[in-house]
Design a protein around this motif. Structure first.
Motif, PDB file in Angstrom:
ATOM      1  N   HIS A  45      20.288   5.796  -1.090  1.00 39.20           N
ATOM      2  CA  HIS A  45      21.014   4.641  -1.301  1.00 39.20           C
ATOM      3  C   HIS A  45      20.033   3.330  -1.109  1.00 39.20           C
ATOM      4  CE1 HIS A  45      25.201   6.442  -1.655  1.00 39.20           C
ATOM      5  NE2 HIS A  45      24.377   7.322  -1.092  1.00 39.20           N
ATOM      6  N   ILE A  46      19.150   3.103  -0.425  1.00 38.91           N
ATOM      7  CA  ILE A  46      18.350   1.910  -0.052  1.00 38.91           C
ATOM      8  C   ILE A  46      17.002   2.307  -1.258  1.00 38.91           C
ATOM      9  CG2 ILE A  46      19.523   1.797   2.202  1.00 38.91           C
ATOM     10  CD1 ILE A  46      16.468   2.725   3.102  1.00 38.91           C
ATOM     11  N   PRO A  47      16.119   1.024  -1.087  1.00 45.73           N
ATOM     12  CA  PRO A  47      14.995   1.330  -1.910  1.00 45.73           C
ATOM     13  C   PRO A  47      14.092   2.679  -1.152  1.00 45.73           C
ATOM     14  CG  PRO A  47      15.437  -0.915  -1.230  1.00 45.73           C
ATOM     15  CD  PRO A  47      16.438  -0.003  -0.374  1.00 45.73           C
ATOM     16  N   PHE A  48      13.203   2.853  -2.065  1.00 48.47           N
ATOM     17  CA  PHE A  48      12.150   3.582  -1.709  1.00 48.47           C
ATOM     18  C   PHE A  48      10.750   2.862  -1.764  1.00 48.47           C
ATOM     19  CE2 PHE A  48       8.973   7.359  -1.516  1.00 48.47           C
ATOM     20  CZ  PHE A  48       9.282   7.961  -0.739  1.00 48.47           C
ATOM     21  N   PRO A  49      10.064   2.850  -0.551  1.00 45.06           N
ATOM     22  CA  PRO A  49       8.887   1.957  -0.681  1.00 45.06           C
ATOM     23  C   PRO A  49       7.545   2.348  -1.511  1.00 45.06           C
ATOM     24  CG  PRO A  49       8.794   2.922   1.311  1.00 45.06           C
ATOM     25  CD  PRO A  49      10.034   3.558   0.538  1.00 45.06           C
ATOM     26  N   PRO A  50       6.836   1.367  -1.774  1.00 38.97           N
ATOM     27  CA  PRO A  50       5.565   1.732  -2.594  1.00 38.97           C
ATOM     28  C   PRO A  50       4.694   2.438  -1.573  1.00 38.97           C
ATOM     29  CG  PRO A  50       5.465  -0.722  -2.039  1.00 38.97           C
ATOM     30  CD  PRO A  50       7.241  -0.013  -1.978  1.00 38.97           C
ATOM     31  N   THR A  51       3.795   3.125  -2.050  1.00 39.39           N
ATOM     32  CA  THR A  51       2.672   3.874  -1.313  1.00 39.39           C
ATOM     33  C   THR A  51       2.051   3.269  -0.204  1.00 39.39           C
ATOM     34  OG1 THR A  51       2.236   5.194  -3.514  1.00 39.39           O
ATOM     35  CG2 THR A  51       0.685   5.479  -2.032  1.00 39.39           C
ATOM     36  N   GLU A  52       1.675   2.147  -0.559  1.00 38.56           N
ATOM     37  CA  GLU A  52       0.907   1.315   0.737  1.00 38.56           C
ATOM     38  C   GLU A  52       1.719   0.879   1.739  1.00 38.56           C
ATOM     39  OE1 GLU A  52      -0.561   0.711  -3.432  1.00 38.56           O
ATOM     40  OE2 GLU A  52       1.439   0.450  -2.736  1.00 38.56           O
ATOM     41  N   LEU A  53       3.010   0.957   1.703  1.00 44.36           N
ATOM     42  CA  LEU A  53       3.956   0.729   2.891  1.00 44.36           C
ATOM     43  C   LEU A  53       4.412   2.103   3.413  1.00 44.36           C
ATOM     44  CD1 LEU A  53       6.387  -2.306   1.706  1.00 44.36           C
ATOM     45  CD2 LEU A  53       4.181  -2.466   3.131  1.00 44.36           C
ATOM     46  N   PHE A  54       4.693   2.915   2.605  1.00 45.29           N
ATOM     47  CA  PHE A  54       5.066   4.385   3.197  1.00 45.29           C
ATOM     48  C   PHE A  54       4.177   5.066   4.099  1.00 45.29           C
ATOM     49  CE2 PHE A  54       6.211   8.835   3.135  1.00 45.29           C
ATOM     50  CZ  PHE A  54       7.521   8.847   3.274  1.00 45.29           C
ATOM     51  N   GLN A  55       2.748   4.815   3.488  1.00 47.86           N
ATOM     52  CA  GLN A  55       1.713   5.523   4.385  1.00 47.86           C
ATOM     53  C   GLN A  55       1.591   4.826   5.554  1.00 47.86           C
ATOM     54  OE1 GLN A  55      -1.231   6.523   0.647  1.00 47.86           O
ATOM     55  NE2 GLN A  55      -1.669   4.745   1.791  1.00 47.86           N
ATOM     56  N   GLN A  56       2.309   3.657   6.245  1.00 43.38           N
ATOM     57  CA  GLN A  56       2.231   3.361   7.511  1.00 43.38           C
ATOM     58  C   GLN A  56       3.048   4.174   8.351  1.00 43.38           C
ATOM     59  OE1 GLN A  56       3.739  -0.722   8.188  1.00 43.38           O
ATOM     60  NE2 GLN A  56       2.698  -1.339   6.321  1.00 43.38           N
ATOM     61  N   LEU A  57       3.946   5.069   7.863  1.00 40.69           N
ATOM     62  CA  LEU A  57       4.745   5.884   8.576  1.00 40.69           C
ATOM     63  C   LEU A  57       3.953   7.101   9.346  1.00 40.69           C
ATOM     64  CD1 LEU A  57       7.883   6.370   9.558  1.00 40.69           C
ATOM     65  CD2 LEU A  57       7.828   7.886   7.458  1.00 40.69           C
ATOM     66  N   PRO A  58       3.995   7.084  10.686  1.00 41.33           N
ATOM     67  CA  PRO A  58       3.153   8.279  11.042  1.00 41.33           C
ATOM     68  C   PRO A  58       3.534   9.900  10.703  1.00 41.33           C
ATOM     69  CG  PRO A  58       3.713   6.886  12.902  1.00 41.33           C
ATOM     70  CD  PRO A  58       4.550   6.352  11.637  1.00 41.33           C
ATOM     71  N   TRP A  59       4.934   9.844  10.417  1.00 40.66           N
ATOM     72  CA  TRP A  59       5.563  11.067   9.955  1.00 40.66           C
ATOM     73  C   TRP A  59       5.906  11.258   8.615  1.00 40.66           C
ATOM     74  CZ3 TRP A  59       7.289   7.690  13.749  1.00 40.66           C
ATOM     75  CH2 TRP A  59       6.883   8.092  14.867  1.00 40.66           C
ATOM     76  N   ARG A  60       4.802  10.668   7.800  1.00 41.99           N
ATOM     77  CA  ARG A  60       5.305  10.454   6.219  1.00 41.99           C
ATOM     78  C   ARG A  60       5.133  11.854   5.574  1.00 41.99           C
ATOM     79  NH1 ARG A  60      -0.907   7.671   5.965  1.00 41.99           N
ATOM     80  NH2 ARG A  60      -1.960   9.752   6.280  1.00 41.99           N
ATOM     81  N   ARG A  61       4.485  12.795   5.833  1.00 43.60           N
ATOM     82  CA  ARG A  61       4.398  14.041   5.454  1.00 43.60           C
ATOM     83  C   ARG A  61       5.488  14.878   5.637  1.00 43.60           C
ATOM     84  NH1 ARG A  61       0.159  17.821   3.780  1.00 43.60           N
ATOM     85  NH2 ARG A  61       1.185  19.917   3.632  1.00 43.60           N
ATOM     86  N   GLN A  62       6.077  14.604   6.830  1.00 45.78           N
ATOM     87  CA  GLN A  62       7.463  15.468   7.360  1.00 45.78           C
ATOM     88  C   GLN A  62       8.514  14.997   6.480  1.00 45.78           C
ATOM     89  OE1 GLN A  62       4.897  14.153   9.373  1.00 45.78           O
ATOM     90  NE2 GLN A  62       4.959  15.255  11.378  1.00 45.78           N
ATOM     91  N   ILE A  63       8.741  13.786   6.294  1.00 45.50           N
ATOM     92  CA  ILE A  63       9.829  13.197   5.554  1.00 45.50           C
ATOM     93  C   ILE A  63       9.645  13.548   4.321  1.00 45.50           C
ATOM     94  CG2 ILE A  63      10.794  10.829   4.376  1.00 45.50           C
ATOM     95  CD1 ILE A  63      11.336  11.254   7.522  1.00 45.50           C
ATOM     96  N   LEU A  64       8.708  13.410   3.512  1.00 46.12           N
ATOM     97  CA  LEU A  64       8.548  14.160   2.270  1.00 46.12           C
ATOM     98  C   LEU A  64       8.603  15.449   1.746  1.00 46.12           C
ATOM     99  CD1 LEU A  64       5.124  12.092   1.135  1.00 46.12           C
ATOM    100  CD2 LEU A  64       7.355  11.624   0.497  1.00 46.12           C
ATOM    101  N   GLU A  65       8.248  16.373   2.981  1.00 45.18           N
ATOM    102  CA  GLU A  65       8.655  18.001   3.032  1.00 45.18           C
ATOM    103  C   GLU A  65       9.978  17.900   3.333  1.00 45.18           C
ATOM    104  OE1 GLU A  65       5.819  19.080   5.949  1.00 45.18           O
ATOM    105  OE2 GLU A  65       4.496  19.678   4.345  1.00 45.18           O
ATOM    106  N   GLY A  66      10.654  17.215   3.900  1.00 45.94           N
ATOM    107  CA  GLY A  66      12.122  17.250   4.242  1.00 45.94           C
ATOM    108  C   GLY A  66      12.972  16.930   3.017  1.00 45.94           C
TER     109      GLY A  66
END
Length: 481
Positions: A167-188
Motif C-alpha cells: 500500500h505504500i511506495p516501493f523505493p528506487p534501487t539506490e534507496l532499497f539497497q541500503q537495507l541490510p536484509w534486502r535479499r530476504q525481503i525480495l525473496e519473501g
C-alpha cells in the motif's frame, strides 16, 4: 502442511479491521478501525465470506484471543507481545521500512533485533494463514509489515494461490539497497504469485531489484523462478468506496453539519482543508507555512480564508512522531498568535480522529482540499474529497509525489518541497472561476467513480486467479549477490 481451514479467501494484514474499546457499560467491544487499508478491504471480505487475520492493536494482546465474528466478518486476532510491538511494529516496520520506502524523508534505523522480531512475527502470521485457508484457497497478504509472509506461507502450503499488495511506495534501487536484509525481503515477496504495487514504476523497481540482487531471470513484469514458478509484478492503484462516500455526502445530516462547520468558522469566503495522519511524510508543516506566508504577503486575509487541519494521532510511541507533533503544535500557535484575530484564527487545528460522517461534512464544507505529501503510495483522502463533491465544486491541490496524482491530473499539482510553487497553486485554486473548478472536478469525479475499491479488488483477484503459476523456461539457480 495439510489444510484444516475452511476459508476460501484469507486476508493477512498487520491489523484487524476493528479496534478493541471499552463500552459505556464497562465491557469490552469492537469498533471499525480508521485507515485506508480497512476501508479498502472490508467490502471484499464481506462479499467473499472470507477470514481476516491481524493484530487487534493495543498493549494487552500477549494473551491469545479466540476468533470471533464482528458485523458479519470472521476475524482471527493475533497476539503481540510488548517487545514485538516495540521491535516488529514500532521498530522494523515504522522506523526502518516506512522511512526507507518514503524516499528517506526521515533517516531509517537498522537494528538486528528488530529484524529478528519482524521475521518471527511474519512466521507466526504465515502459520496462522496456513491453518485457516481451505485447500486451494486464495490468500491475500497486505503491506510492508508482512513482506516475508508470502514465501513462508508458500513453504507451508504450496497448494495456495498467494497475492501480495504493497500500500505504500516501493523505493528506487539506490534507496532499497541500503537495507541490510534486502535479499530476504525480495525473496519473501517472491513467495506470492502476484505482487501488486500502487504505481507501475514501483513494480519496475521491484523486478529490477530481483534481477540485480537475487539473480532471477525476468522479462517485463514477470520473474521466472528456478522451481518453475512465475511471479508477476504489476500496478493496481487502490481506490475507495466512491458511491458510499457520495451517498454519505448527499445525506441530510452531513449536509446540515457542513453548514454548521462553515458557520462555526465564521463563514469565510474560502475554507482550506488538510486531513492526514500525523506523519512526517505528509508535508503538513510545509503546507501550513505556505498558507501563513500568503496571509503575511497580503494575498489572503483571515477574514476571507481559514485553514482547517485535521491531524489524526499516529504512532505516538515513536520518538519522531512525538517530535513532529510538538513542531506542528508550535507552528500553529505561532501562526495564530501572529496572524489571527479574536474569533478568527488563521488555522483551525485538530489533533483527533473523526468518524466518516464528520469527514464527509468537512469535505463538503471545504472549498480547497490540500494534499501535499513528500511521498505517498496513493492517498485516499484526495479521492474521498472528490467523491464527496457531487456538486462538482471544490478544488484539489495535490502533491505530484502522491500516487493519486497519476489519476487526478486535473488537480493543481505541486512539488511539496517548493514552498513558492505551493503558494502559487493555493492562490490559483483560491481565485479560480467556478467554470474552471467545475471542469476539473467533473473529470476527477469520473475517474474516481468509475475506478472504485470494488473494481480495484476485483481486478487484483481476477488477475491473481488467471495467472499461470508455472513456466517452461530454462532458468539457472539464483546467483548469490
Amino acid at each position: 502442511m495439510a489444510s484444516s481451514g475452511s476459508a476460501d479467501l484469507v486476508i493477512v494484514a498487520n491489523r484487524l479491521p476493528v479496534d478493541r474499546v471499552t463500552l459505556p457499560d464497562g465491557s469490552q467491544g469492537w469498533r471499525p478501525s480508521p485507515g485506508g487499508l480497512v476501508t479498502a478491504i472490508e467490502p471484499i471480505l464481506r462479499a467473499n465470506e472470507g477470514t481476516w487475520i491481524g493484530w487487534p492493536g493495543g498493549t494487552e494482546t500477549e494473551d491469545e484471543l479466540e476468533p470471533f465474528e464482528d458485523d458479519g466478518m470472521d476475524l482471527v486476532p493475533m497476539a503481540m507481545t510488548a517487545t514485538e510491538v516495540e521491535y516488529h511494529y514500532e521498530g522494523f516496520s515504522n522506523a526502518t521500512l516506512w522511512p526507507l520506502y518514503h524516499d528517506v524523508v526521515a533517516k531509517p534505523e537498522f537494528h538486528r533485533e528488530w529484524w529478528d522480531s519482524y521475521k518471527a512475527v511474519n512466521q507466526r502470521f504465515a502459520e496462522k494463514a496456513a491453518e485457516e485457508a481451505a485447500e486451494g484457497a486464495t490468500v491475500w497478504v497486505h503491506d510492508y509489515q508482512m513482506q516475508l509472509v508470502p514465501a513462508m506461507l508458500r513453504k507451508l502450503r504450496p497448494d495456495l494461490r498467494i497475492g501480495f499488495f504493497l500500500h505504500i511506495p516501493f523505493p528506487p534501487t539506490e534507496l532499497f539497497q541500503q537495507l541490510p536484509w534486502r535479499r530476504q525481503i525480495l525473496e519473501g515477496l517472491l513467495g506470492a504469485d502476484l505482487v501488486g504495487f500502487q504505481l507501475s514504476g514501483a513494480a519496475q523497481n521491484f523486478v529490477r531489484l530481483v534481477r540485480q540482487r537475487v539473480g532471477h531471470k525476468t522479462h517485463r513484469d514477470l520473474v521466472y523462478l528456478p522451481d518453475g514458478r512465475t511471479v508477476r509484478a504489476a500496478a493496481f492503484p487502490i481506490s475507495i468506496d466512491s458511491a458510499g462516500f457520495e451517498e454519505l455526502a448527499r445525506s441530510e445530516p452531513v449536509s446540515e453539519r457542513a453548514v454548521e462547520i462553515r458557520e462555526a468558522l465564521g463563514n469565510p469566503r474560502k475554507v482550506f482543508l488538510g486531513v492526514d495522519r500525523l506523519d512526517y511524510t505528509k508535508g503538513i508543516y510545509a503546507r501550513l507555512r505556505a498558507f501563513a506566508e500568503l496571509i503575511e504577503d497580503g494575498e489572503l486575509d483571515v477574514e476571507d480564508a481559514v485553514f482547517v487541519q485535521v491531524a489524526t494521532p499516529s504512532r505516538e510511541q515513536v520518538e519522531q512522531y512525538r517530535i513532529l507533533r510538538d513542531d506542528i503544535d508550535r507552528l500553529v500557535g505561532r501562526i495564530n498568535g501572529d496572524l489571527g484575530k479574536i474569533g478568527q484564527p488563521a488555522i483551525a487545528y485538530f489533533h483527533s480522529s473523526y468518524p466518516r460522517e464528520e469527514m464527509a461534512a468537512l469535505y463538503r464544507a471545504a472549498d480547497i482540499m490540500v494534499v501535499t505529501p513528500f511521498r505517498d503510495g496513493m492517498n485516499l483522502v484526495a479521492k474521498e474529497y472528490v467523491a464527496c463533491r457531487f456538486d462538482n465544486g471544490g478544488a484539489l491541490v495535490l502533491s505530484e509525489f502522491a500516487g493519486a496524482a497519476e489519476e487526478l491530473r486535473q488537480a493543481w499539482q505541486i512539488n511539496p518541497y517548493d514552498i513558492n510553487g505551493m503558494k502559487a497553486a493555493l492562490l490559483d485554486a483560491y481565485q479560480a472561476e467556478d467554470r474552471d473548478l467545475t471542469r476539473r472536478m467533473k473529470a476527477m469525479r469520473k475517474q474516481v467513480m468509475e475506478h472504485d475499491v470494488a473494481a480495484w479488488a476485483d481486478k487484483f483477484l481476477e488477475e491473481l486467479g488467471a495467472l499461470q503459476s508455472s513456466h517452461s523456461k530454462s532458468v539457472r539457480p539464483a546467483k548469490r549477490v
